[in-house]
Design a protein around this motif. Sequence first.
Motif, PDB file in Angstrom:
ATOM      1  N   GLY A 280      -3.189   2.136  18.914  1.00 56.58           N
ATOM      2  CA  GLY A 280      -3.229   3.091  17.845  1.00 56.58           C
ATOM      3  C   GLY A 280      -2.349   4.318  17.951  1.00 56.58           C
ATOM      4  O   GLY A 280      -1.955   4.745  19.030  1.00 56.58           O
ATOM      5  N   LEU A 281      -2.061   4.869  16.767  1.00 54.93           N
ATOM      6  CA  LEU A 281      -1.551   6.233  16.617  1.00 54.93           C
ATOM      7  C   LEU A 281      -2.794   7.102  16.523  1.00 54.93           C
ATOM      8  O   LEU A 281      -3.481   7.114  15.507  1.00 54.93           O
ATOM      9  CB  LEU A 281      -0.679   6.338  15.366  1.00 54.93           C
ATOM     10  CG  LEU A 281       0.551   5.422  15.340  1.00 54.93           C
ATOM     11  CD1 LEU A 281       1.296   5.562  14.016  1.00 54.93           C
ATOM     12  CD2 LEU A 281       1.484   5.720  16.510  1.00 54.93           C
ATOM     13  N   THR A 282      -3.075   7.842  17.574  1.00 60.47           N
ATOM     14  CA  THR A 282      -4.436   8.264  17.871  1.00 60.47           C
ATOM     15  C   THR A 282      -4.597   9.770  17.931  1.00 60.47           C
ATOM     16  O   THR A 282      -3.726  10.486  18.439  1.00 60.47           O
ATOM     17  CB  THR A 282      -4.866   7.655  19.237  1.00 60.47           C
ATOM     18  OG1 THR A 282      -4.752   6.231  19.161  1.00 60.47           O
ATOM     19  CG2 THR A 282      -6.270   8.045  19.621  1.00 60.47           C
ATOM     20  N   ILE A 312      -4.374   3.069  12.790  1.00 55.73           N
ATOM     21  CA  ILE A 312      -4.694   4.494  12.697  1.00 55.73           C
ATOM     22  C   ILE A 312      -6.051   4.701  13.348  1.00 55.73           C
ATOM     23  O   ILE A 312      -7.042   4.088  12.961  1.00 55.73           O
ATOM     24  CB  ILE A 312      -4.708   4.932  11.228  1.00 55.73           C
ATOM     25  CG1 ILE A 312      -3.285   4.835  10.647  1.00 55.73           C
ATOM     26  CG2 ILE A 312      -5.270   6.334  11.071  1.00 55.73           C
ATOM     27  CD1 ILE A 312      -3.227   5.002   9.150  1.00 55.73           C
ATOM     28  N   TYR A 313      -6.101   5.576  14.364  1.00 52.97           N
ATOM     29  CA  TYR A 313      -7.295   5.662  15.214  1.00 52.97           C
ATOM     30  C   TYR A 313      -7.604   7.127  15.494  1.00 52.97           C
ATOM     31  O   TYR A 313      -6.856   7.805  16.199  1.00 52.97           O
ATOM     32  CB  TYR A 313      -7.035   4.901  16.509  1.00 52.97           C
ATOM     33  CG  TYR A 313      -8.220   4.689  17.429  1.00 52.97           C
ATOM     34  CD1 TYR A 313      -9.536   4.770  16.991  1.00 52.97           C
ATOM     35  CD2 TYR A 313      -8.003   4.377  18.772  1.00 52.97           C
ATOM     36  CE1 TYR A 313     -10.597   4.554  17.852  1.00 52.97           C
ATOM     37  CE2 TYR A 313      -9.060   4.145  19.644  1.00 52.97           C
ATOM     38  CZ  TYR A 313     -10.354   4.241  19.181  1.00 52.97           C
ATOM     39  OH  TYR A 313     -11.399   4.018  20.039  1.00 52.97           O
ATOM     40  N   TYR A 332      -1.681  11.137   7.928  1.00 55.34           N
ATOM     41  CA  TYR A 332      -0.920   9.921   8.208  1.00 55.34           C
ATOM     42  C   TYR A 332      -0.229   9.538   6.906  1.00 55.34           C
ATOM     43  O   TYR A 332      -0.894   9.350   5.878  1.00 55.34           O
ATOM     44  CB  TYR A 332      -1.835   8.787   8.657  1.00 55.34           C
ATOM     45  CG  TYR A 332      -2.449   8.960  10.025  1.00 55.34           C
ATOM     46  CD1 TYR A 332      -1.913   8.318  11.136  1.00 55.34           C
ATOM     47  CD2 TYR A 332      -3.571   9.762  10.209  1.00 55.34           C
ATOM     48  CE1 TYR A 332      -2.482   8.456  12.402  1.00 55.34           C
ATOM     49  CE2 TYR A 332      -4.145   9.911  11.464  1.00 55.34           C
ATOM     50  CZ  TYR A 332      -3.598   9.261  12.556  1.00 55.34           C
ATOM     51  OH  TYR A 332      -4.170   9.411  13.803  1.00 55.34           O
ATOM     52  N   ILE A 335       2.928   4.772   6.542  1.00 52.20           N
ATOM     53  CA  ILE A 335       2.686   3.958   7.730  1.00 52.20           C
ATOM     54  C   ILE A 335       2.531   2.503   7.293  1.00 52.20           C
ATOM     55  O   ILE A 335       1.760   2.206   6.367  1.00 52.20           O
ATOM     56  CB  ILE A 335       1.420   4.401   8.486  1.00 52.20           C
ATOM     57  CG1 ILE A 335       1.434   5.919   8.750  1.00 52.20           C
ATOM     58  CG2 ILE A 335       1.261   3.611   9.779  1.00 52.20           C
ATOM     59  CD1 ILE A 335       2.447   6.388   9.735  1.00 52.20           C
ATOM     60  N   ILE A 345      -7.780   0.668  10.557  1.00 48.89           N
ATOM     61  CA  ILE A 345      -8.148   2.080  10.403  1.00 48.89           C
ATOM     62  C   ILE A 345      -9.500   2.290  11.077  1.00 48.89           C
ATOM     63  O   ILE A 345     -10.470   1.582  10.779  1.00 48.89           O
ATOM     64  CB  ILE A 345      -8.253   2.478   8.921  1.00 48.89           C
ATOM     65  CG1 ILE A 345      -6.893   2.332   8.217  1.00 48.89           C
ATOM     66  CG2 ILE A 345      -8.770   3.908   8.765  1.00 48.89           C
ATOM     67  CD1 ILE A 345      -6.959   2.529   6.707  1.00 48.89           C
ATOM     68  N   LEU A 383      -4.874  10.088   4.447  1.00 47.05           N
ATOM     69  CA  LEU A 383      -4.079   8.877   4.627  1.00 47.05           C
ATOM     70  C   LEU A 383      -3.352   8.629   3.321  1.00 47.05           C
ATOM     71  O   LEU A 383      -3.998   8.395   2.282  1.00 47.05           O
ATOM     72  CB  LEU A 383      -4.955   7.674   4.991  1.00 47.05           C
ATOM     73  CG  LEU A 383      -5.323   7.493   6.479  1.00 47.05           C
ATOM     74  CD1 LEU A 383      -6.126   8.664   7.005  1.00 47.05           C
ATOM     75  CD2 LEU A 383      -6.056   6.173   6.680  1.00 47.05           C
ATOM     76  N   ILE A 386      -0.209   4.227   2.839  1.00 45.00           N
ATOM     77  CA  ILE A 386      -0.466   3.360   3.981  1.00 45.00           C
ATOM     78  C   ILE A 386      -0.503   1.920   3.480  1.00 45.00           C
ATOM     79  O   ILE A 386      -1.256   1.602   2.552  1.00 45.00           O
ATOM     80  CB  ILE A 386      -1.808   3.702   4.670  1.00 45.00           C
ATOM     81  CG1 ILE A 386      -1.912   5.220   4.954  1.00 45.00           C
ATOM     82  CG2 ILE A 386      -1.980   2.869   5.926  1.00 45.00           C
ATOM     83  CD1 ILE A 386      -0.892   5.763   5.895  1.00 45.00           C
TER      84      ILE A 386
END
Length: 454
Positions: A280-282, A312-313, A332, A335, A345, A383, A386
Amino acid sequence: MFFIFFGLILSSIGIASSHVISRNQLNYNDRIINFETVGGIADNSSLDTCWANSHLLNQTFASMQNGDTLLIPYNKTFWLMGGIYARGLVNVTIQIDGILKFSDNQTVWPRDPQTQQVHECFFFEQLSYVTFTSSLPEGKKGIIDGSGAHWWGLVEYLLIAENRPRLISIYNSTNLLVENILLKNSPYWTFLANDIANLEIRHTDVDARVNPDIHYHDHNELQAFNTDGFDVAGTNVWIHDCNIWNDDDCIAVKEQSSTSIHSPCSENMLFERINASGVGLTIGSIGPSASHTCVRNITFRDSTMYNTFKGIYLKSRPGALGHTGEITNVTYQNILINNASQWSIWIGPQQAGYKDACSLLWPFVPGTHCPIPVGITWNNIILRNITINGPQLSPGVILGNSTNPMLNILFDNVLVTKPGILPWGTHYYACEGVEGIAQGNTEPPPPCFKRKPF
C-alpha cells in the motif's frame, strides 16, 4: 538549487515549507574521496573484507568536511558488514556509482551488547544538506544491496522476529536529497527517515523480492514481509518518480516521536508519480498518545499500482485510554490500481498480528476479530479520480469507531470495474462508523455513504 525548487513545489499544492537555502550558498572544499583509492577493497566478499571496508567507511565518514564528496566508483562492488554510522555530516555528497553490498552473515552481524538488537546497515543522524546520488547515465543507478533473502521467511521470523537491520535509517536531519539509487533486498525496512525536515527522494527505486522473475505477490513472495519501502516521519517531504516493489508498506507516513525537534506532527508531504506494488500507499499505523499524535496535509497523486497486495491503506492502532491522535487532510488523487490481490482500499484499524489489532485473517476465518480504536480522529480524507480494475476481493473496508466516527470522507470519481464479491457481496465494502459522501462517477458507492448528485 533543489531545496528552493522543493519549496516551490510544496507551496504550489498548498503544503507549506520552511525557509531553506540552496547548497551553492554554502562553502565548498570540492574534495573527492575515492573509496577504492583510500583503501576500499573491491569485488571480494570474504568476512575479513566486509569488516575492513566497514571500518574504513566509518573512518571516512568521520573525516568528511564541508564540501567533500565520497565516491563509490563505477563497476565495483564493495562488501560491507552492518553498523555503518555517521553523525553531523554537513554539506557533503555521497556518490554511489558502484555497488555497496552487505554481508548476510547473521552470526557475526554487530549487535548492541546489552539488548542484542542488531545494528542497522546504515545509520545516520544530525545530517544537514547531504546528498545521496549517483552520476550514472539515465537507466542506470548506484546500488545499495542488503542481501536480505537470508533474513526473510517464516522460519527466520519465528527465530529472530523483527530483530533485523534496516538498510538506511536517518534520524534528526534536515535538507536531504536522495536520487538515482536502487535500494535492493533490505533485510527489514528499506529506508526510514525519522524526525526529518526537508527531504526529497527522486528517481530512487526499492526492490525486495524473493524471486526476481515474479511480478505478483503470492505466498512465497510474501515471505519478504517487513521490507517497507520509504517510511517517513517529519515535515516537508517530497518523494517522486520512484518505482517500488516490496512485500510491506510501499510508502508509509509514520507518526513523529514525542522527542522530535522539527515538528510535533508528520505533515506537509507530497508523493507523486510513484509506481508501487506491495502493501500500500500508506498512512500509519497511527496510534494515539498522551501528547496527541498528528498526521496531516498529506497528498498521494498521479501514481500506479499493478498486481499490488493492498492499494490505498490508512491504518490506526490502539492506544491508552484518554490518549488522542488525528489523521486529517489526506488526499489520494489520480491513482490507478490494477489486479489487487487483497484490499484495494482500506481505511480503518491496522491489520496485524499483535493483540487488539484487526486480525490478518479477518473476516475470512470464523472467530477472528477486527476491533476499531477509538482514540484517533479522522477528518477530511479525500479519494478523487481513483480507478480500480479487477480486484480479486471486494473493493475495500472503511471502518470508524461509532463513538468517534470518521468525518468528511469523500469518494469523488472512485470507479471499480469488475469488483470482486468476496467477502461483502453486492455491498462491496465493509462500511460503518463513517460520515461519507460519494459523488461523481463513484461506482459502486460504499453502502454507508450518502450519494451526492453530479
